[in-house]
Write a protein that holds these residues in place. Structure first.
Motif, PDB file in Angstrom:
ATOM      1  N   PRO A  17      -8.690  10.987 -98.166  1.00  0.00           N
ATOM      2  CA  PRO A  17      -7.262  11.036 -97.836  1.00  0.00           C
ATOM      3  C   PRO A  17      -6.501  11.966 -98.788  1.00  0.00           C
ATOM      4  N   TYR A  18      -5.514  12.646 -98.235  1.00  0.00           N
ATOM      5  CA  TYR A  18      -4.729  13.630 -98.991  1.00  0.00           C
ATOM      6  C   TYR A  18      -3.285  13.145 -99.083  1.00  0.00           C
ATOM      7  N   ILE A  19      -2.781  13.090-100.297  1.00  0.00           N
ATOM      8  CA  ILE A  19      -1.390  12.666-100.499  1.00  0.00           C
ATOM      9  C   ILE A  19      -0.635  13.767-101.240  1.00  0.00           C
ATOM     10  N   VAL A  20       0.462  14.221-100.673  1.00  0.00           N
ATOM     11  CA  VAL A  20       1.286  15.246-101.334  1.00  0.00           C
ATOM     12  C   VAL A  20       2.649  14.665-101.676  1.00  0.00           C
ATOM     13  N   PHE A  21       3.033  14.792-102.927  1.00  0.00           N
ATOM     14  CA  PHE A  21       4.386  14.433-103.371  1.00  0.00           C
ATOM     15  C   PHE A  21       5.191  15.721-103.492  1.00  0.00           C
ATOM     16  N   SER A  22       6.225  15.848-102.687  1.00  0.00           N
ATOM     17  CA  SER A  22       7.033  17.066-102.731  1.00  0.00           C
ATOM     18  C   SER A  22       8.281  16.874-103.581  1.00  0.00           C
ATOM     19  N   ALA A  23       8.647  17.927-104.290  1.00  0.00           N
ATOM     20  CA  ALA A  23       9.921  17.990-105.014  1.00  0.00           C
ATOM     21  C   ALA A  23      10.199  19.465-105.161  1.00  0.00           C
ATOM     22  N   SER A  24      11.044  19.992-104.296  1.00  0.00           N
ATOM     23  CA  SER A  24      11.166  21.445-104.257  1.00  0.00           C
ATOM     24  C   SER A  24      12.460  21.900-103.613  1.00  0.00           C
ATOM     25  N   GLY A  25      13.004  22.963-104.169  1.00  0.00           N
ATOM     26  CA  GLY A  25      14.182  23.575-103.569  1.00  0.00           C
ATOM     27  C   GLY A  25      13.833  24.478-102.395  1.00  0.00           C
ATOM     28  N   GLY A  26      12.527  24.756-102.213  1.00  0.00           N
ATOM     29  CA  GLY A  26      12.119  25.583-101.085  1.00  0.00           C
ATOM     30  C   GLY A  26      11.274  26.767-101.512  1.00  0.00           C
ATOM     31  N   ALA A  27      11.319  27.810-100.717  1.00  0.00           N
ATOM     32  CA  ALA A  27      10.505  29.000-100.973  1.00  0.00           C
ATOM     33  C   ALA A  27      10.936  29.664-102.288  1.00  0.00           C
ATOM     34  N   ARG A  28      10.035  30.448-102.879  1.00  0.00           N
ATOM     35  CA  ARG A  28      10.339  31.149-104.123  1.00  0.00           C
ATOM     36  C   ARG A  28      10.701  32.597-103.823  1.00  0.00           C
ATOM     37  N   MET A  29      12.001  32.877-103.863  1.00  0.00           N
ATOM     38  CA  MET A  29      12.496  34.209-103.480  1.00  0.00           C
ATOM     39  C   MET A  29      11.829  35.349-104.244  1.00  0.00           C
TER      40      MET A  29
END
Lengths: 275, 317
Positions: free
Chosen positions: A151-163
């Motif tokens: 099983p794969y678990i991803v915790f996201s915390a991000s403002g989005g793409a990296r300009m």
């Protein structure tokens, strides 16, 4: 010198040192209490940010985490320079300050004795932005889960793409989605945990397509920025707009789980996977 | 009258001179014929020079040009038997994305594209080609239908971005785009994407994952608009020109980075000067890749597509 100039406020560093001010309810909380409460405000339940390793410590069985691909770090493919300087210098400063090489930490471990692959984003690294290295690590972790049927678990915390990585950053959205899409083929579970904030290109890729999408209370989750939307539609937005609670109401996440109950909830969900 | 940008001024000037000469009465036509021919030659040379040396920010202006051909122009010029299909079967028919069965040359395909308008009325109806979740879900429905019928999918990308609105967020803009990225990664028919104008971030990528990515020479494709990037990283939208430079958003830069597979030349220097010939070039390129991908098994397609996207990006190990 005019008499009405206000004297500078006396600094009281000792006070700053031991107190933490909750950004939501403005309550002053002892730093120690704040920390012991897992960076959650004891008064209003605001869930503050965690570092990737703090999160891993709270989620995985103690001593089970083995990091993978930890050396992956940004190069500067565009030779990007903005108003404040060079991207590569910014990366070096961030690496020195955080001790991290990228905005995500990946590896294997156990939850209630069940083996899992995890990817945990860290907002301190360039706002948790999705760079080429981030995308690569999230893909490689997905491949690890695919190869071993874990099983794969991803915790996201991000403002989005990296300009600073231009179009290559955008392409990480497609790359990571291609990785998690493949898990379906082998019926490998994919759980996405959205923490504050999960916005822009990360919300519009792997973070939103979990078999189960879990959010922490109050987390900001959305595609477009609040200001951009207000400027476009010239209309005031509801107070709870783009919060975890708003997304739950509109059917885009399965549940909101308090940090203290996150591990037990993940364990319970995984217990239904018996392949 | 032509909508144009400053750098196009010399072109407009010559065009106007030619027009004037052409309007001279019939009996003097012989006298001016030589002059016209000479001016036309100068015009072609001038165009070639100007469009070969655009700055990235000028290229953005060309990509957004009011007279630039849009999806409906391409449908008229290179597709036959178009059967438009409407609606996402959930909530609405988003006019910002258009799609349906179509033929190009001898090939039956599913056509999907951003639907910018040319007039104010058209643009209001089509929301300037800025799609809501309903648009991305309609696109996905048509892709799944294409998969069922064994039709290759051809997408035409031309949007400033996904619509940033209250209703769009409410109905899950992020989820709709994310879902398309996952589904396009494993769709079992060929997907050919053509960036024809503006490739605006997630709104473009939402119909932009494919086996081959083509790009018209004056189109742009970027993670954020130059204005948006400037206002964040320079704290002033006026630095858009610098941001456009830094973002490396032109077809040439994208091809160098391996994001774009092939650049389609624009006839007459820029598509709006010669839409017909430009459309013919687009057709040629699309048909070439349809032929190439024809007969590929689903597993070969999805495997290669996965490999293609796995390689995207540069980092230090």
């Amino acid at each position: 010198m005019p008499w009405f100039i206000k004297p500078k406020e006396r600094k009281r560093p000792e006070r700053e040192d031991i107190w933490n001010r909750c950004p939501t309810c403005k309550a002053h909380v002892f730093k120690e209490d704040w920390h012991n409460n897992l960076n959650v405000c004891p008064r209003c339940n605001y869930h503050g940010k965690l570092t990737a390793y703090e999160r891993i410590g709270l989620t995985l069985d103690s001593g089970t985490f083995r990091e993978i691909n930890e050396t992956i770090t940004p190069s500067d493919p565009l030779d990007f320079v903005d108003g404040k300087g060079r991207y590569r210098d910014k990366v070096e400063q961030t690496r020195a300050k955080t001790g991290l090489n990228e905005s995500v930490v990946t590896g294997t471990g156990k939850i209630d004795g069940r083996p899992v692959v995890v990817a945990v984003m860290d907002f301190r690294f360039l706002g948790g932005s999705l760079g080429s290295g981030t995308g690569e690590k999230i893909l490689l972790a997905a491949n690890h889960a695919y190869d071993r049927r874990m099983p794969y678990i991803v915790f996201s915390a991000s403002g989005g793409a990296r300009m600073h990585e231009g179009i290559l950053s955008l392409m990480q959205m497609a790359k990571t989605c291609a990785g998690v899409a493949r898990l379906d083929e082998r019926k490998v579970p994919y759980i996405s945990v959205l923490t504050d904030p999960t916005t822009g290109g990360v919300s519009a890729s792997y973070a939103m397509v979990g078999d189960v999408n879990i959010a922490e209370p109050g987390a900001l989750i959305g595609f477009a920025g609040r200001r951009v939307i207000e400027n476009t539609i010239k209309q005031k937005l509801p107070d709870n707009f783009q919060t975890a609670e708003y997304l739950l109401e509109h059917g885009f996440i399965d549940c909101i789980v308090d940090r203290k109950k996150m591990k037990i909830t993940l364990g319970r969900i995984l217990s239904f996977y018996n392949r | 009258m032509n909508q144009s940008s400053d750098f196009e001024a010399p072109i407009i000037e010559i065009e106007n001179m030619i027009e004037k000469l052409k309007s001279i009465s019939d009996d003097k036509r012989d006298e001016v014929a030589g002059q016209i021919a000479e001016l036309e030659e100068r015009l072609a040379r001038q165009r070639g020079e100007i469009y070969a040396n655009l700055t990235p920010w000028q290229t953005v202006q060309v990509a957004r040009h009011k007279n630039r051909p849009v999806l409906s122009d391409y449908i008229a010029m290179i597709y036959t038997d178009f059967v438009e299909l409407h609606g996402d079967r959930r909530i609405a028919d988003d006019r910002a994305i258009m799609g349906g069965f179509a033929r190009i040359g001898k090939h039956d395909i599913m056509l999907i594209g951003h639907n910018k308008g040319k007039t104010v009325e058209e643009n209001i109806e089509r929301n300037f080609g800025q799609a809501r979740p309903d648009g991305y879900r309609k696109a996905l429905r048509l892709m799944k239908l294409a998969e069922k019928y064994g039709l290759p999918v051809v997408t035409f990308i031309d949007t400033s971005g996904a619509f940033p609105g209250l209703d769009a967020e409410e109905r899950g803009q992020a989820e709709a785009i994310a879902r398309n990225l996952t589904e396009m990664a494993r769709l079992e028919v060929p997907i050919i994407c053509v960036v024809t104008g503006e490739g605006g971030s997630g709104g473009a990528l939402g119909i932009g994952v494919g086996d081959v990515i083509l790009m018209l020479s004056n189109s742009v494709y970027s993670v954020i608009s130059p204005e948006g990037c400037a206002s964040i990283l320079w704290r002033d939208g006026a630095y858009a020109s610098q941001a456009a430079e830094a973002l490396k958003l032109t077809a040439n830069s994208l091809a160098e980075m391996g994001v774009v597979d092939e650049i389609i030349p624009e006839a007459g220097g820029a598509a709006h000067h010669n839409p017909k010939q430009t459309a013919a070039e687009v057709k040629k390129a699309v048909v070439k890749h349809l032929k190439r991908l024809k007969g590929w098994s689903p597993s070969r397609l999805t495997h290669r597509r996965f490999e293609k996207y796995s390689k995207m990006g540069f980092f230090t190990k």
